[in-house]
Each structure stands twice: as C-alpha cells, then as structure tokens.
Write an enzyme that holds these catalytic residues in place. Structure first.
Site: not given
Length: 164
Positions: A7, A66, A138
């Site tokens: 992430d 992502e 996260d």
C-alpha cells in the site's frame, strides 16, 4: 507461493505477505515502513531500503501494488506517485512479477463490494486470514492487496487449466 502486497505512501508504506496454497491463504507477516520527515530523496531512499529488506526477509514469489488515485492536491498526488514508483521498483529489482489493482478492485475482491469502507475491508481480511493482527491500517490495506492478487492468480490458473 508467497505474495507481497504493498500500500504505497510517502509517510507510511504498508506491506503484507501471505502464503497461498491452492485456495487456502495464510498470514505470514505485515508491517509499515515509516518516513517521518526530511527531504524527499531521503524519504524515498528509506522506503526503498525498507521494502528491499522486507523482500529479502520474506522471499515473496509475486507482488501487488495499489494504483494511485488522483486527489485534489496535485503536489500530494505527485509525491504519492513517487512513493508508488518505489513500491514498483523494489519488487521489480528483485525479479518479481507485479500486479496492479485499483482500490475499488481490491475492495470488490476482498469484500464483494467496490465501495466498501476500511472497517469492512479489515473485517474481511481477518476472516480470510484467521488470527491476523495488523501492524497498522496501512498494513491491513497491504494484506487486502495481497489477497486480491492471490485471488486473481487463482482465477487465472483455473482459466488456463480449463483451456488446456
């Protein structure tokens, strides 16, 4: 097979590693690489070194990152894009194949709804990885990205098996 989910973030880069055995998923590790300040080059270097250390410690076979969304702050978006570049560079340098997923695709795969909230995503990550304890929000997002990639790889494998 081990999958590393990332992430991207300039201040907090979440990471999560899962093991995939057929349709079964197992939590391996998760964490966050933090940069609390300093000039941009130093922060990006810290992210790169931290991610390389995660890759060396957990030996993933694949990685997933992502995709960056564009927000109202162009400067913030540009900095996030640079952190995302590090999230792509470290696994690429390690020779890993990298999948990229939009946030809504991750949510749809993990929760079943593309506009799920963070709490729903974290709940479903806990359901799919029993006993997991997140290092941070996260890291939970990174595990969701890893799960998304694992599910896409499983679907791809099934399609290939059916056509063979």
């Amino acid at each position: 097979m081990r999958v590393l989910g990332i992430d991207p973030g300039l201040r907090n880069m979440g990471w999560g590693v899962i093991a995939v055995d057929g349709s079964r998923l197992r939590h391996v590790a998760n964490g966050v690489i933090q940069t609390d300040g300093g000039d941009l080059g130093t922060r990006l270097s810290r992210l790169y070194r931290g991610l390389c250390a995660v890759i060396a410690a957990h030996a993933p076979d694949a990685a997933a990152v992502e995709q960056t969304f564009v927000n109202k702050d162009a400067v913030g978006t540009l900095k996030l894009g640079q952190a995302r570049g590090i999230a792509l560079l470290a696994p690429a340098e390690a020779g890993l194949a990298i999948g990229e997923y939009a946030p809504n695709a991750v949510k749809k795969t993990v929760v079943g709804v593309g506009h799920a909230g963070k709490e729903q995503v974290q709940h479903m990550v806990k359901v799919q990885l029993p006993g997991v304890i997140f290092d941070s929000a996260d890291a939970a997002d990174a595990l969701a990205i890893a799960i998304c990639h694992a599910r896409h790889l499983q679907t791809r494998t099934l399609r290939i098996a059916r056509t063979a």
